[in-house]
Scaffold this active site. Structure first.
Site, PDB file in Angstrom:
ATOM      1  N   HIS A  58       0.835  -1.194   0.000  1.00 31.04           N
ATOM      2  CA  HIS A  58       0.000   0.000   0.000  1.00 31.04           C
ATOM      3  C   HIS A  58       0.878   1.256   0.000  1.00 31.04           C
ATOM      4  CE1 HIS A  58      -3.296  -2.537   2.044  1.00 31.04           C
ATOM      5  NE2 HIS A  58      -3.810  -2.112   0.910  1.00 31.04           N
ATOM      6  N   CYS A  73      -2.963   0.602   9.727  1.00 28.88           N
ATOM      7  CA  CYS A  73      -4.010  -0.324   9.246  1.00 28.88           C
ATOM      8  C   CYS A  73      -5.014  -0.705  10.325  1.00 28.88           C
ATOM      9  CB  CYS A  73      -3.410  -1.628   8.734  1.00 28.88           C
ATOM     10  SG  CYS A  73      -1.909  -1.453   7.835  1.00 28.88           S
TER      11      CYS A  73
HETATM   12  C1  CIR Z   1      -3.898  -7.559   3.406  1.00 25.93           C
HETATM   13  O1  CIR Z   1      -3.059  -8.087   2.657  1.00 25.93           O
HETATM   14  O2  CIR Z   1      -4.885  -6.990   2.992  1.00 25.93           O
HETATM   15  C2  CIR Z   1      -3.661  -7.636   4.908  1.00 25.93           C
HETATM   16  N1  CIR Z   1      -3.011  -8.870   5.213  1.00 25.93           N
HETATM   17  C3  CIR Z   1      -2.818  -6.477   5.364  1.00 25.93           C
HETATM   18  C4  CIR Z   1      -3.492  -5.166   5.184  1.00 25.93           C
HETATM   19  C5  CIR Z   1      -2.658  -4.033   5.642  1.00 25.93           C
HETATM   20  N2  CIR Z   1      -3.378  -2.817   5.588  1.00 25.93           N
HETATM   21  C6  CIR Z   1      -2.829  -1.631   5.353  1.00 25.93           C
HETATM   22  O3  CIR Z   1      -1.646  -1.556   5.034  1.00 25.93           O
HETATM   23  N3  CIR Z   1      -3.636  -0.573   5.375  1.00 25.93           N
END
Ligand code: CIR
Length: 253
Positions: free
Chosen positions: A161, A248
């Protein structure tokens, strides 16, 4: 200034979350502990913390930042780019209704993860990642313009991201790492560069003057403090195993 945060309790199915980190399987009980401490830290900083029920249907549902973007004027329900996460938005919609009069959403054809959106006042940077497509970013920009706000699309290649590698610490200051060091989109900012071996610490969280950073990144911490910020370390090991950073775990508004 933020006053409120929304979190979602980790679910036991967390151990099946999406990951490329190769750091092993998260320990659920340790994740619960770390999540509690994260919530306590936000409370210590004066924020109201609401923790939504764990949702075992969605392994990654603890990463609540990806399913909505909260602004001063409205909230936008996203369309997560990972198929296993697409159902997470329905559950957050009802909750956000009680905080925002205006709710917008990304429509089919577009995908957008909240982790790809960085707020700088009324301007939003939108990373074009594997999760956020051009159509999703364009829809997002059109919504912003309805409310007299605007944004910039940011090309990227390496990171999950946008905010995996860049965080806004207010005061025109950015934390940057990896592909975002020297990125033309961020030319107007003062930058604090995080060295590659501490890249995980580039996802930090400015909360009303204090910077929350992942525990165990001394060089990053020193640089942020040298720039004049107080920092608080938060243990993140179990979420890091799922590619999740500090930002997150919450929505802030
Ligand atoms: C994913 O791959 O969607 C989750 N395992 C991690 C999400 C992390 N979120 C973020 O960086 N905003």
């Amino acid at each position: 200034m933020f006053t409120k945060t929304l979190l979602r309790k980790p679910c036991p199915n967390l151990v099946n979350g999406i990951t490329e980190a190769k750091l092993g399987t998260p320990d659920y009980h340790k994740a619960l502990l770390q999540h509690n401490r994260y919530a306590d830290t936000l409370r210590r900083l004066g924020l109201e913390v609401r923790i939504l029920e764990a949702d075992n249907r969605f392994p990654d549902s603890v990463f609540v930042e990806d399913v909505a973007v909260c602004t001063s004027k409205m909230a936008i329900i996203t369309r997560p780019g990972a198929a296993s996460r697409s159902g997470e938005t329905a559950a957050i919609k009802n909750t956000l209704h009680s905080y925002f009069n205006q709710l917008e959403s990304i429509a089919p054809g577009g995908t957008l993860d909240g982790g790809d959106v960085m707020m700088v006042g009324a301007h939003f940077y939108i990373g074009l990642s594997d999760r956020t497509n051009e159509e999703g970013a364009n829809q997002f920009l059109n919504i912003l313009r309805k409310y007299d706000m605007d944004g910039t699309k940011v090309t990227m290649n390496d990171m999950l991201h946008l905010k995996t590698g860049v965080s806004y610490l207010e005061n025109n200051t950015l934390l940057v790492s990896g592909e975002f060091v020297g990125h033309p989109a961020f030319e107007p900012f003062d930058t604090i560069t995080i060295p590659p071996e501490e890249a995980y610490a580039a996802n930090a969280l400015w909360i009303n003057g204090t910077v929350l950073i992942a525990a165990g990144y001394p060089a990053a911490q020193e640089k942020i403090e040298a720039a004049g910020y107080n920092t608080i370390e938060v243990e993140m090991s179990e979420f890091q195993k799922l590619d999740g950073g500090l930002s997150c775990l919450s929505l802030r508004f």
